[in-house]
Design an enzyme around this catalytic site. Structure first.
Site: not given
Length: 293
Positions: A46, A48, A153-154, A198, A221, A224
């Site tokens: 991930d 962020d 990642t989004a 994801k 982190d 979700n």
């Protein structure tokens, strides 16, 4: 469960699957200089607050704001709305649908080339110095072991790919914005690459690349990302929020925290609220795009 609830759930699953498959299809190898020696294992990171301090989409938004893609009032207003919902634990279904439908529509009419060039500039301005050295070292460890390393990642795939390329990683999977003849339509392919999407992306990439997920690693982190973390043999919580930390302890997962003191203690609330709020702000920026065209 009522029929409308079932329909919404099915629609979410379908959008997540579409987003994941689109992200995996777009996950071309970026800058892997050597042929990996361990072809069945890989690592998924991930971005962020895992690889990068703060939300990459926030840094991206700041860069776009400086280039007049939208006004301060618009992004602050949308960020506050999203942050409020996250802080009080309530998300209005109509608001969520609106945010999803308008996500990334602020780039409608702009070209893929333009966004990629701007993304390179924004990385140098506001992202490069925010990479967590500890997480970067973990990614390098996998590369040194002959494994491939992907970001998941989004953030828009274009930005994710730039980060991967600059760090010498294998590639990236991110939210895919639809474009025709090199020009963005303002619509998403499926949904934001978030949560279940994801996991769908990782699953699709593993199938394409013949990866053994039981030999793969994943880092995040946020609680979700449990769908992604739970599907690999080696999961690690980095700078975790409170719920992920608790889950990781129960599961016996590795935990790494590169924050310090009070900052780490507050992160579970503040980071989730602020990062989510700015993500929502970007998603809600649809109405102002036409001024640039």
């Amino acid at each position: 469960m009522t029929p409308p609830d079932r329909t919404r759930r099915l629609n979410l699953q379908q959008r997540s699957t579409m987003a994941g498959e689109a992200a995996a299809a777009a996950a071309d190898v970026e800058t892997a200089l050597n042929i990996p020696s361990d072809l069945t294992a890989a690592a998924f990171f991930d971005v962020d607050n895992t690889l990068m301090q703060g939300a990459s989409i926030f840094h991206f938004a700041r860069g776009l704001h400086r280039r007049n893609f939208f006004t301060t009032r618009e992004i602050v207003g949308a960020a506050w709305k999203q942050t409020y919902f996250r802080l009080v634990g309530v998300e209005d279904p109509e608001h969520v649908a609106e945010a999803r439908n308008s996500a990334l529509s602020f780039i409608a009419g702009h070209t893929v080339t333009e966004l990629e060039e701007i993304g390179e500039e924004i990385f140098d301005e506001g992202m490069a110095h925010r990479i967590w050295p500890g997480t970067r070292a973990l990614a390098q460890m996998h590369l040194d072991q002959g494994q491939r390393v992907w970001l998941v990642t989004a953030a828009p795939i274009e930005i994710a790919s730039i980060i991967a390329r600059r760090l010498g990683l294998t590639g990236a999977m991110g939210t895919v914005a639809e474009h025709e003849d090199g020009v963005y339509t303002g619509r998403l392919v499926g949904d934001l690459l978030h949560g279940p999407a994801k996991a769908e992306a990782v699953k699709a990439l593993a199938l394409r690349e013949n990866l053994d997920l039981s030999r793969c690693s994943a880092y995040s982190d946020s609680v979700n990302d449990l769908p992604m973390l739970s599907m690999v043999g080696d999961a690690c919580a980095i700078n975790p929020d409170a719920r992920l930390r608790a889950h990781a302890k129960v599961q016996g997962w590795r935990i790494r925290d590169y924050r310090t003191g009070r900052r780490a203690a507050r992160a579970g609330l503040v980071v989730a609220a602020a990062a989510g709020g700015v993500s929502g702000a970007l998603a809600a920026g649809a109405a102002v795009r036409s001024r640039r065209h």
